[in-house]
Design a protein around this motif. Structure first.
Motif, PDB file in Angstrom:
ATOM      1  N   GLN A 164       0.811  -1.211   0.000  1.00 26.98           N
ATOM      2  CA  GLN A 164       0.000   0.000   0.000  1.00 26.98           C
ATOM      3  C   GLN A 164       0.847   1.263   0.000  1.00 26.98           C
ATOM      4  O   GLN A 164       0.333   2.345  -0.238  1.00 26.98           O
ATOM      5  N   ARG A 165       2.139   1.138   0.262  1.00 25.82           N
ATOM      6  CA  ARG A 165       3.007   2.306   0.327  1.00 25.82           C
ATOM      7  C   ARG A 165       3.609   2.676  -1.018  1.00 25.82           C
ATOM      8  O   ARG A 165       4.208   3.721  -1.154  1.00 25.82           O
ATOM      9  N   ARG A 166       3.486   1.847  -1.999  1.00 20.99           N
ATOM     10  CA  ARG A 166       4.094   2.154  -3.292  1.00 20.99           C
ATOM     11  C   ARG A 166       3.270   3.207  -4.031  1.00 20.99           C
ATOM     12  O   ARG A 166       2.074   3.370  -3.802  1.00 20.99           O
ATOM     13  N   ALA A 167       3.916   3.916  -4.938  1.00 22.64           N
ATOM     14  CA  ALA A 167       3.226   4.940  -5.718  1.00 22.64           C
ATOM     15  C   ALA A 167       2.370   4.274  -6.794  1.00 22.64           C
ATOM     16  O   ALA A 167       2.786   3.297  -7.413  1.00 22.64           O
ATOM     17  N   PRO A 168       1.166   4.783  -7.059  1.00 20.23           N
ATOM     18  CA  PRO A 168       0.333   4.163  -8.097  1.00 20.23           C
ATOM     19  C   PRO A 168       0.939   4.318  -9.489  1.00 20.23           C
ATOM     20  O   PRO A 168       0.869   3.409 -10.289  1.00 20.23           O
ATOM     21  N   ASN A 173       9.977  12.348 -10.568  1.00 18.46           N
ATOM     22  CA  ASN A 173       9.610  13.696 -10.109  1.00 18.46           C
ATOM     23  C   ASN A 173       8.486  13.723  -9.079  1.00 18.46           C
ATOM     24  O   ASN A 173       8.206  14.776  -8.535  1.00 18.46           O
ATOM     25  N   ARG A 174       7.822  12.585  -8.856  1.00 20.14           N
ATOM     26  CA  ARG A 174       6.676  12.589  -7.987  1.00 20.14           C
ATOM     27  C   ARG A 174       6.693  11.383  -7.032  1.00 20.14           C
ATOM     28  O   ARG A 174       5.897  10.467  -7.141  1.00 20.14           O
TER      29      ARG A 174
END
Length: 176
Positions: A164-168, A173-174
């Motif tokens: 759940q902690r990974r970026a979608p 840059n984000r």
């Protein structure tokens, strides 16, 4: 709900991942009880630990019904008194759902101290049912199991919250 300061915003939990972790915890209990140490009273209950974790973090997906189902499955596997683990897991699920909002405000080590009494009550309930059915007292090492489960709480928290902690849509840059 207002998030505590410094806490990371998590992605929604995948229901298939929750089911997979619960099945793996059931499998871990089966492997430990069958081959490694026998039915040792001091071993932590990985399924109870995983059930409490998901009842705290996802009470709408994992609740008392799921806990009852896995409790009956554990009773059948261990040839225990039918309903012994089901009663224990449903009481753990109820206690976890009862305090899940308050528990999430604490840090993970503080959460471990908060869930320790829940695990102690669950093991005492299981011991009481076992002894009322005529079984012998398994010995004083049974009181190590709730302590080991509380010690494992931070480890379980890190591993089960990792997806759940990974970026979608990760990019340089984000970061999330």
């Amino acid at each position: 709900m207002i998030m505590p300061r410094g806490q990371q915003l998590l992605l929604p939990a995948n229901p298939m991942f929750i089911l997979f972790t619960l099945l793996m915890a059931l499998f871990a209990n089966m492997v430990v009880n069958i081959s490694l140490v026998g039915n040792a009273a001091w071993m932590p209950d990985f399924l109870a630990l995983t059930l409490v974790f998901w009842c705290v973090h996802q009470p709408r997906l994992v609740g008392i019904g799921v806990a009852f189902f896995f409790g009956v499955a554990t009773d059948v596997h261990q040839s225990a008194l039918l309903g012994q683990h089901a009663l224990t897991y449903t009481s753990l699920g109820f206690m976890a759902i009862l305090m899940h909002r308050r528990l999430l405000w604490f840090t993970v080590p503080s959460q471990a101290m908060q869930v320790l009494p829940m695990f102690a009550v669950a093991h005492a309930l299981e011991l009481m049912v076992r002894m009322m059915s005529g079984a012998l007292f398994p010995g004083w090492p049974i009181f190590l199991a709730p302590l080991l489960e509380a010690v494992l709480w931070p480890v379980v928290s890190v591993f089960l919250l990792a997806p759940q902690r990974r970026a979608p849509n990760p990019d340089a840059n984000r970061p999330l």
